[in-house]
Write a protein that holds these residues in place. Structure first.
Motif, PDB file in Angstrom:
ATOM      1  N   SER A   1       0.832  -1.204   0.000  1.00 58.34           N
ATOM      2  CA  SER A   1       0.000   0.000   0.000  1.00 58.34           C
ATOM      3  C   SER A   1       0.866   1.253   0.000  1.00 58.34           C
ATOM      4  N   ALA A   2       2.040   1.180   0.628  1.00 59.60           N
ATOM      5  CA  ALA A   2       2.946   2.329   0.623  1.00 59.60           C
ATOM      6  C   ALA A   2       3.449   2.604  -0.792  1.00 59.60           C
ATOM      7  N   ALA A   3       3.780   1.550  -1.518  1.00 60.12           N
ATOM      8  CA  ALA A   3       4.250   1.731  -2.896  1.00 60.12           C
ATOM      9  C   ALA A   3       3.142   2.282  -3.785  1.00 60.12           C
ATOM     10  N   GLY A   4       1.931   1.785  -3.601  1.00 57.35           N
ATOM     11  CA  GLY A   4       0.808   2.302  -4.378  1.00 57.35           C
ATOM     12  C   GLY A   4       0.498   3.746  -4.051  1.00 57.35           C
ATOM     13  N   ALA A   5       0.582   4.103  -2.784  1.00 53.93           N
ATOM     14  CA  ALA A   5       0.310   5.481  -2.379  1.00 53.93           C
ATOM     15  C   ALA A   5       1.375   6.425  -2.921  1.00 53.93           C
ATOM     16  N   VAL A   6       2.617   6.020  -2.870  1.00 57.01           N
ATOM     17  CA  VAL A   6       3.688   6.870  -3.396  1.00 57.01           C
ATOM     18  C   VAL A   6       3.566   6.982  -4.913  1.00 57.01           C
ATOM     19  N   GLY A   7       3.194   5.904  -5.596  1.00 53.18           N
ATOM     20  CA  GLY A   7       2.979   5.981  -7.037  1.00 53.18           C
ATOM     21  C   GLY A   7       1.847   6.917  -7.399  1.00 53.18           C
ATOM     22  N   LEU A   8       0.746   6.847  -6.662  1.00 52.13           N
ATOM     23  CA  LEU A   8      -0.361   7.770  -6.891  1.00 52.13           C
ATOM     24  C   LEU A   8       0.062   9.203  -6.628  1.00 52.13           C
ATOM     25  N   LEU A   9       0.851   9.388  -5.591  1.00 55.70           N
ATOM     26  CA  LEU A   9       1.333  10.725  -5.275  1.00 55.70           C
ATOM     27  C   LEU A   9       2.204  11.274  -6.399  1.00 55.70           C
ATOM     28  N   ILE A  10       3.117  10.464  -6.893  1.00 53.47           N
ATOM     29  CA  ILE A  10       4.051  10.940  -7.918  1.00 53.47           C
ATOM     30  C   ILE A  10       3.355  11.158  -9.256  1.00 53.47           C
ATOM     31  N   PHE A  11       2.503  10.236  -9.672  1.00 50.37           N
ATOM     32  CA  PHE A  11       1.938  10.313 -11.008  1.00 50.37           C
ATOM     33  C   PHE A  11       0.623  11.094 -11.111  1.00 50.37           C
ATOM     34  N   ALA A  12      -0.079  11.300 -10.013  1.00 48.03           N
ATOM     35  CA  ALA A  12      -1.368  12.002 -10.080  1.00 48.03           C
ATOM     36  C   ALA A  12      -1.381  13.315  -9.314  1.00 48.03           C
ATOM     37  N   LEU A  13      -0.936  13.276  -8.075  1.00 48.85           N
ATOM     38  CA  LEU A  13      -1.093  14.457  -7.239  1.00 48.85           C
ATOM     39  C   LEU A  13       0.004  15.498  -7.432  1.00 48.85           C
ATOM     40  N   LEU A  14       1.242  15.084  -7.640  1.00 50.80           N
ATOM     41  CA  LEU A  14       2.304  16.060  -7.833  1.00 50.80           C
ATOM     42  C   LEU A  14       2.133  16.898  -9.097  1.00 50.80           C
ATOM     43  N   PRO A  15       1.728  16.329 -10.238  1.00 55.88           N
ATOM     44  CA  PRO A  15       1.449  17.200 -11.386  1.00 55.88           C
ATOM     45  C   PRO A  15       0.303  18.172 -11.123  1.00 55.88           C
ATOM     46  N   LEU A  16      -0.701  17.730 -10.372  1.00 65.06           N
ATOM     47  CA  LEU A  16      -1.806  18.609 -10.004  1.00 65.06           C
ATOM     48  C   LEU A  16      -1.319  19.753  -9.127  1.00 65.06           C
ATOM     49  N   LEU A  17      -0.484  19.445  -8.161  1.00 61.21           N
ATOM     50  CA  LEU A  17       0.080  20.475  -7.292  1.00 61.21           C
ATOM     51  C   LEU A  17       1.012  21.403  -8.071  1.00 61.21           C
ATOM     52  N   ALA A  18       1.766  20.865  -9.007  1.00 63.53           N
ATOM     53  CA  ALA A  18       2.658  21.709  -9.812  1.00 63.53           C
ATOM     54  C   ALA A  18       1.865  22.664 -10.702  1.00 63.53           C
ATOM     55  N   LEU A  19       0.800  22.173 -11.320  1.00 66.12           N
ATOM     56  CA  LEU A  19      -0.055  23.033 -12.143  1.00 66.12           C
ATOM     57  C   LEU A  19      -0.663  24.149 -11.309  1.00 66.12           C
ATOM     58  N   ALA A  20      -1.169  23.800 -10.138  1.00 64.48           N
ATOM     59  CA  ALA A  20      -1.753  24.808  -9.253  1.00 64.48           C
ATOM     60  C   ALA A  20      -0.695  25.796  -8.794  1.00 64.48           C
ATOM     61  N   GLY A  21       0.500  25.319  -8.516  1.00 66.21           N
ATOM     62  CA  GLY A  21       1.580  26.213  -8.111  1.00 66.21           C
ATOM     63  C   GLY A  21       1.961  27.196  -9.192  1.00 66.21           C
ATOM     64  N   VAL A  22       2.002  26.744 -10.430  1.00 66.29           N
ATOM     65  CA  VAL A  22       2.304  27.652 -11.545  1.00 66.29           C
ATOM     66  C   VAL A  22       1.199  28.695 -11.703  1.00 66.29           C
TER      67      VAL A  22
END
Length: 111
Positions: A34-55
């Protein structure tokens, strides 16, 4: 234009940040799958969303620096000042995170 960019950037960032906190809080130290899945979701889904919002937020905050620009954008009220303060907080946080990541990367690769 910058008013909507600031508002949407703040909303997207807060949604992504809340989802990240909930996701990372639910990881138990014993369950590696579950840790690997959560980190994968974080890297591939949430971080681009946060980067777009940050820009979006940073571009709006940089353009809305004077009282005349705030008045022209219709942000000279309590809601506008709250959005702008949150935008500055997000911008400063993103710069701090980038500086820390850069420092860690340089310190680990320097031999």
């Amino acid at each position: 234009m910058y008013k909507s960019r600031l508002a949407w950037g703040n909303v997207i960032f807060l949604l992504g940040f809340t989802a990240t906190l909930i996701l990372l809080h639910g990881i138990s130290p014993d369950d590696s799958t579950s840790a690997a899945g959560a980190v994968g979701l974080l890297i591939f889904a949430l971080l681009p969303l946060l980067a777009l919002a940050g820009v979006l937020v940073m571009s709006a905050v940089i353009k809305l620096t004077t009282v005349a620009q705030l008045t022209h954008a219709g942000l000279n009220n309590v809601i506008g000042y709250t959005l702008l303060a949150l935008g500055w907080l997000i911008s400063i946080g993103l710069v701090a995170v980038c500086l820390v990541i850069g420092y860690l990367w340089i310190s680990t690769t320097a031999n």
